[in-house]
Design a protein around this motif. Structure first.
Motif, short mmCIF file in Angstrom:
data_model
loop_
_atom_site.label_atom_id
_atom_site.label_comp_id
_atom_site.label_asym_id
_atom_site.label_seq_id
_atom_site.Cartn_x
_atom_site.Cartn_y
_atom_site.Cartn_z
N HIS A 144 -66.86 28.12 -23.60
CA HIS A 144 -67.47 27.75 -22.32
C HIS A 144 -66.40 27.63 -21.24
N LYS A 145 -66.75 28.10 -20.04
CA LYS A 145 -65.84 27.96 -18.90
C LYS A 145 -66.69 27.76 -17.65
N TYR A 146 -66.03 27.38 -16.58
CA TYR A 146 -66.72 27.22 -15.31
C TYR A 146 -67.09 28.59 -14.76
N THR A 147 -68.22 28.65 -14.08
CA THR A 147 -68.58 29.88 -13.37
C THR A 147 -67.88 29.87 -12.01
N LEU A 148 -67.92 30.97 -11.32
CA LEU A 148 -67.33 31.01 -9.98
C LEU A 148 -68.06 30.05 -9.04
N LYS A 149 -69.36 29.91 -9.21
CA LYS A 149 -70.11 28.94 -8.40
C LYS A 149 -69.61 27.53 -8.69
N HIS A 150 -69.38 27.21 -9.96
CA HIS A 150 -68.84 25.89 -10.31
C HIS A 150 -67.48 25.67 -9.64
#
Length: 92
Positions: free
Chosen positions: A49-55
């Motif tokens: 799991h990683k952050y999205t660009l929106k996050h």
């Protein structure tokens, strides 16, 4: 597939910001509108799991830093072409 070292560096910078500003994992989850356990999964090296660009955009705005800082750890801005290269590398 685990996160890359580059992705882990981004996650660790965000964790450091979160801790320095006394924001819990649940607090950050509320800021970026994900489930409470999602931040733990993102911060764990065991999960992909990683952050999205929106996050990343929401996190940067909340903590008052640039996306460039989240991606590079450098507080100076970079040109858009280089920023796009970092975004592509993060998303791989």
């Amino acid at each position: 597939m685990a996160k890359t070292d580059f992705q882990n560096d981004v996650v660790n910078r965000i964790r450091q910001l979160r801790i320095a500003q006394n924001v819990s994992q649940i607090g950050l989850a509320n800021i970026i509108d994900v489930s409470n356990g999602q931040i733990g999964n993102i911060e764990s090296p065991k999960f992909q799991h990683k952050y999205t660009l929106k996050h990343l955009d929401l996190i940067a705005k909340y903590f008052g830093v640039s996306i460039t800082y989240l991606l590079t750890g450098d507080k100076k801005e970079i040109d858009i072409d280089n920023l796009i290269k970092y975004l592509i590398k993060y998303d791989e």
